[in-house]
Write a protein that holds these residues in place. Structure first.
Motif: not given
Length: 284
Positions: A160-184
């Motif tokens: 749910q967080a990922l597309p919002i980070h992407h939509a608002i252009g928050n690349q830092a938040g998007e990267a952190t979320t992608l990294n955590y999805i990878g870990t899980v």
């Protein structure tokens, strides 16, 4: 500005300026200086009856104590800010304070309490239209569920967080979320999926200049390749992560990567090399 506000007896302006100096000092990592300025601002806000300014400053003090690892002190100040935020109808500020309390509770291992506060913050962020705050809170909820071992729930909130980070252009938040999805995903045994998410996170970390995040994503890729038995690939990614951890001074990350390299060499039967890397990791 500060001596001019004092000269004309403008206590409201003085309080606001002291609070700003505290914020800038905090951003520079000068936490004790920040606490000093915030401490000067509080009685002035109270004198002029600016409850909103008082709440902001109390929240800021809580944030500094959290950064210093003084969690109980942080909760004390955030707990003072919260009822004032509510009393003055500052819903955006209330959401921020609730999110901070959730974060500190999570750091204390009080996961259910953290979920409760995040759960209160989320609808407020939506009401005031703060999509960045909403995405951050969704991510934080995911992190708590991951810590609780509820990996599928964690993925739901990260998703749910990922597309919002992407939509608002928050690349830092998007990267952190992608990294955590990878870990899980890796923890769930979905190794190829994990590699894909780490691979998406890397260029974003590089784009925003987050070398610490980049190092973590590289290290995580190394770990997955090690788990898959692709030892040379693992060494390649660990080898890229190690100098980055050293550059940013992340000794914990450096130790983790050195241990990972040692584990790979041990699996390859190169025990002396393994001992060398473990020996570098241990004092760190």
């Amino acid at each position: 500005a500060l001596p001019l506000y004092r000269a004309v007896g403008d206590q409201a302006g003085e309080a606001m300026t002291l609070n700003y100096i505290g914020s800038v000092s905090s951003a520079l990592g000068e936490n004790q200086k920040a606490l000093d300025y915030y401490g000067q601002a509080i009685p002035l806000y109270r004198t002029v009856g600016d409850r909103s300014g008082e709440a902001v400053t109390l929240n800021n003090i809580g944030a500094v104590y959290s950064a210093l690892g003084e969690r109980q002190k942080a909760l004390d100040y955030l707990g003072q800010a919260l009822p004032i935020r509510r009393a003055v109808g500052d819903r955006a500020g209330e959401a921020m304070t609730l999110n901070y309390i959730g974060s500190v509770s999570s750091a204390l291992g009080e996961n259910q309490k953290a979920l409760d506060y995040y759960g209160q913050a989320l609808p407020l962020y939506r009401v005031v239209g703060d999509r960045s705050g909403e995405a951050t809170t969704l991510y934080e909820i995911g992190a708590v569920y991951s810590a609780l071992g509820e990996k599928r729930k964690a993925l739901d909130y990260f998703g749910q967080a990922l597309p919002i980070h992407h939509a608002i252009g928050n690349q830092a938040g998007e990267a952190t979320t992608l990294n955590y999805i990878g870990t899980v995903s890796s923890a769930l045994g979905e190794k190829q999926k994990a590699l894909d998410y780490y691979g998406q996170a890397l260029p974003l970390y590089r784009a925003v200049g987050d070398r610490s995040g980049e190092a973590t994503a590289l290290n995580n890729r190394g770990l997955v390749y090690s788990d898959l038995g692709e030892k040379q690939k693992a060494l390649d990614y660990y080898g890229q992560a190690l100098p980055l951890y050293r550059v940013v001074g992340d000794r914990s990350g450096e130790a983790t990567t050195l241990t990972g390299i040692g584990t790979v060499y041990s699996a390859l039967g190169q025990q002396q090399k393994a001992l060398d890397y473990y020996g570098q990791a241990l004092p760190l």
